[in-house]
Design a protein around this motif. Structure first.
Motif, PDB file in Angstrom:
ATOM      1  N   VAL A  76     -42.125 -16.594 -11.529  1.00  0.00           N
ATOM      2  CA  VAL A  76     -43.216 -16.924 -12.156  1.00  0.00           C
ATOM      3  C   VAL A  76     -44.300 -17.557 -11.283  1.00  0.00           C
ATOM      4  N   PRO A  77     -45.262 -16.798 -11.097  1.00  0.00           N
ATOM      5  CA  PRO A  77     -46.366 -17.284 -10.175  1.00  0.00           C
ATOM      6  C   PRO A  77     -47.101 -18.551 -10.417  1.00  0.00           C
ATOM      7  N   GLN A  78     -47.230 -19.408  -9.458  1.00  0.00           N
ATOM      8  CA  GLN A  78     -47.741 -20.771  -9.556  1.00  0.00           C
ATOM      9  C   GLN A  78     -48.842 -20.891  -8.783  1.00  0.00           C
ATOM     10  N   PRO A  79     -49.982 -21.792  -9.324  1.00  0.00           N
ATOM     11  CA  PRO A  79     -50.904 -22.004  -8.322  1.00  0.00           C
ATOM     12  C   PRO A  79     -50.400 -23.211  -7.594  1.00  0.00           C
ATOM     13  N   SER A  80     -51.126 -23.602  -6.421  1.00  0.00           N
ATOM     14  CA  SER A  80     -50.820 -24.404  -5.439  1.00  0.00           C
ATOM     15  C   SER A  80     -51.385 -25.925  -6.080  1.00  0.00           C
TER      16      SER A  80
END
Length: 261
Positions: A76-80
């Motif tokens: 699951v890609p997550q923004p910083s």
């Protein structure tokens, strides 16, 4: 009508007006990956537009679990930024997809963690005696945010707090879940689906606009509290979650013992 997709099975009986939606990853204890999120959204959208379906039953394939939440292998890609946290399970439930037809959940085996997104967006829950409910988040250094918000609308505060804070050390039996209001009916092993379908068939026999309006009214009763709680969730998760690597370490070292109450 019947349709088979990769992770979600949809079967509808036009005579009764009941559709059964089955989470179909029994080899992964029906854990939710990104494919299942997409297919659930597609399924709820399809049911919105099918007037022959007037009530829905949601269940899980196999005997071991209804659903064990997000698949730990799902990437699951997550923004910083903590202001833009993405939770794929927020789009998995019927209400999140604008389905105001009644959904009855049929639970066999484990229902834990992210399963509460789906149970929290169902009208009521039927469980068999093998069902157990728990939330592993705190055990693995994670904040139980959305799950806690949804279950706070279903159970007394102390019961929700105990379930979320005890993590994997304790599981709630079907009988206890019935006593505290999470489950509406407990039936024998393997009988939850049939019992839920019976309830759904009764509801499907009523005029649909009145039923759907009632569902919408019931959801509206707790909508403001849910919205406020969910608005805090991304920040609490960003502040409180351990790093994914540390979570994985805790998961690998987890104890297998637990108490059922």
């Amino acid at each position: 009508m019947g349709a088979r997709v990769n992770t979600v099975r949809l079967e509808a009986d036009r005579d009764t007006g009941v559709a059964v939606v089955t989470l179909d990853r029994p080899e992964r204890l029906n854990a939710v990956d990104l494919v299942m999120v997409r297919e659930l959204a597609e399924t709820w959208g399809r049911l919105r537009c099918d007037d022959s379906v007037r009530a829905v039953v949601l269940t899980g394939a196999g005997e071991r679990a209804f659903c064990t939440g997000i698949d730990r292998d799902a990437a699951v890609p997550q923004p910083s930024s903590p202001y833009m946290q993405d939770d794929p399970l927020l789009g998995a439930g019927p209400k999140a997809n604008g389905l105001w037809k009644p959904v009855v959940a049929a639970v066999r085996g484990m229902a834990c963690g992210g399963a509460f997104y789906l149970l929290g967006e169902s009208e009521f829950v039927v469980a068999d005696t093998t069902a157990v409910f728990f939330d592993p988040h705190t055990t693995y250094g994670m904040v139980s945010a959305y799950e806690s918000v949804l279950m706070a609308g279903r159970m007394p505060y102390g019961e929700v707090a105990r379930m979320m804070l005890m993590g994997t050390a304790e599981r709630i039996s079907a009988e206890r879940a019935h006593a505290v209001g999470l489950v509406s009916e407990v039936v024998g092993p393997g009988e939850a689906l049939d019992a839920a379908v019976r309830c759904a068939a009764v509801i499907a026999g009523y005029p649909p606009k009145g039923v759907q309006g009632t569902v919408r009214a019931l959801w509206a009763a707790g909508e403001a509290a849910r919205a406020q709680g969910c608005a805090q969730a991304p920040h609490l998760i960003a502040l409180g979650n351990l790093s994914p690597g540390r979570q994985a370490e805790l998961f690998a070292a987890r104890r297998r013992e637990f108490r059922v109450r």
